[in-house]
Write a protein that holds these residues in place. Structure first.
Motif, short mmCIF file in Angstrom:
data_model
loop_
_atom_site.label_atom_id
_atom_site.label_comp_id
_atom_site.label_asym_id
_atom_site.label_seq_id
_atom_site.Cartn_x
_atom_site.Cartn_y
_atom_site.Cartn_z
N ASP A 188 5.82 1.39 -5.39
CA ASP A 188 5.38 2.81 -5.20
C ASP A 188 4.00 3.29 -5.23
OD1 ASP A 188 8.18 3.50 -5.60
OD2 ASP A 188 8.06 3.87 -7.72
N THR A 205 0.08 4.54 -1.76
CA THR A 205 1.71 4.81 -2.13
C THR A 205 2.68 4.02 -1.05
OG1 THR A 205 1.98 6.61 -1.14
CG2 THR A 205 1.18 6.95 -3.22
N ARG A 206 3.69 3.52 -1.58
CA ARG A 206 4.72 3.11 -0.76
C ARG A 206 4.39 1.81 0.05
NH1 ARG A 206 9.44 7.13 -0.23
NH2 ARG A 206 9.37 8.25 -2.26
N GLU A 209 4.75 10.02 -7.23
CA GLU A 209 3.88 9.10 -6.82
C GLU A 209 2.47 9.53 -6.41
OE1 GLU A 209 6.10 7.28 -3.73
OE2 GLU A 209 7.81 6.69 -4.76
#
Length: 347
Positions: A194, A184-185, A168
């Motif tokens: 992601d 990210t996330r 990622e």
């Protein structure tokens, strides 16, 4: 600018270039090898990528010095099987390491750092020799061998079973280099995404908004469910889908990715200078087949007849854009709008 005082053994630049050529030849040959197990294929791609990445970093370090490799240093590399290729690659590495060790560089020098990098690359080659040797087809045995070797990236924080942050992060870095703001996330309606990205400044293309899913698996394969989940989230976010992976993709999942114009990236794609286009065509299996082949939009089909003629009902990840042509092009439906206005506005 690289330090001009590097003192490397005679012929080091030529040996480095030949080593890169040999590994690239092996990588290209093994990319189409169908006899490898899933774990062997993943191990091969990962280790060769890591080796080439480090070697090319050394070559860039030497680019502005008297050791700059010349075009004439390239050679045609031939071998009968992967084991023989790895044997000769390891020999080339050992020669470079032997020449460097004779010099006895200080531990704080750039030359010593290059020597340590080559030692790490040698570890990658040893892992590949184990992975591709006879009797290494059992996945559990191979995974035990992999964990017993020292490497730079395989066991770093964020890369392991059930983690995946490393890939990622690599994709996030690539997107930022390609002109995006990336995070990210992130979460959407209880689902984790992601990587999400927003191009700055906008180019008035559907790819101004991206949703990406990363799969850094060691044994599992990517199935249609992965593609469906990614595309569902992309539709919800009004963004284009990207799949970044280090593992194998089933034939059906690959076909779905083509039909839905998912940009499928591997580690090599992250080295590119711009976001790669989706793969919408396949090479022809016939000789002298000149008529145009059907493209993914033909195979994908159209909306149900009940919806087809209604305004605003069209296939598009980002509302406000309509697919045009035979490839993967889109055009804005409303071209008279401010650059920062979302294409969905008013539709």
């Amino acid at each position: 600018m690289t330090d001009e005082t590097l003192s490397l053994p005679p012929g080091f630049d030529r040996g480095l270039t030949q080593l890169i050529d040999a590994i690239e030849t092996l990588r290209d040959a093994l990319s189409d090898e169908e006899t490898l197990t899933t774990v062997q294929a993943v191990t091969t791609r990962r280790r060769l990528f890591l080796a080439l990445y480090a070697l090319k970093a050394i070559r860039r370090q030497l680019a502005d010095t008297e050791h700059r490799p010349s075009q004439g240093d390239h050679e045609v590399v031939t071998w009968d099987d992967p084991a023989q290729a790895l044997y000769h690659i390891k020999l080339r590495l050992d020669r470079l390491l032997e020449d460097l060790s004779i010099q006895g560089y200080d531990h704080s020098s750039q030359e010593y750092s290059i020597e340590q990098t080559l030692e790490t690359i040698r570890d990658h080659i040893v892992i590949l020799q184990d992975a591709l040797s006879e009797g290494s087809t059992d996945n559990s045995t191979l995974l035990e061998k992999l964990s017993s070797h020292r490497s730079v990236y395989a066991d770093v924080a964020g890369r392991g079973v059930g983690d995946g942050r490393w890939l990622e992060y690599q994709l996030q870095r690539a997107l930022m280099r390609w002109g995006y703001q990336a995070e990210t996330r992130q979460h959407l309606f209880g689902l984790e995404v992601d990587v999400v990205a927003n191009r700055k400044p906008k180019q008035q293309q559907p790819t101004d908004w991206i949703v990406a899913q990363c799969k850094d698996w060691t044994s599992d394969t990517i199935t249609p469910s992965t593609i469906f989940r990614l595309c569902t989230i992309a539709f919800a976010c009004r963004a284009m889908p990207v799949l970044c992976h280090t593992t194998d993709i089933t034939a059906r999942a690959e076909e779905l990715a083509r039909q839905f114009e998912v940009r499928v990236l591997d580690l090599r794609d992250l080295e590119r200078g711009a976001l790669p286009a989706p793969q919408v065509y396949k090479p022809s299996a016939e000789l002298n087949e000149w008529p145009p082949q059907n493209n993914v939009r033909d195979y994908r089909g159209t909306l149900p007849v009940m919806f087809y003629g209604e305004p605003g009902k069209r296939f598009s990840y980002v509302p406000g854009f309509s697919p045009v042509g035979m490839d993967y092009d889109y055009e804005p439906i409303d071209t008279d709008r401010d650059d920062d206005t979302h294409p969905a506005a008013g539709h």
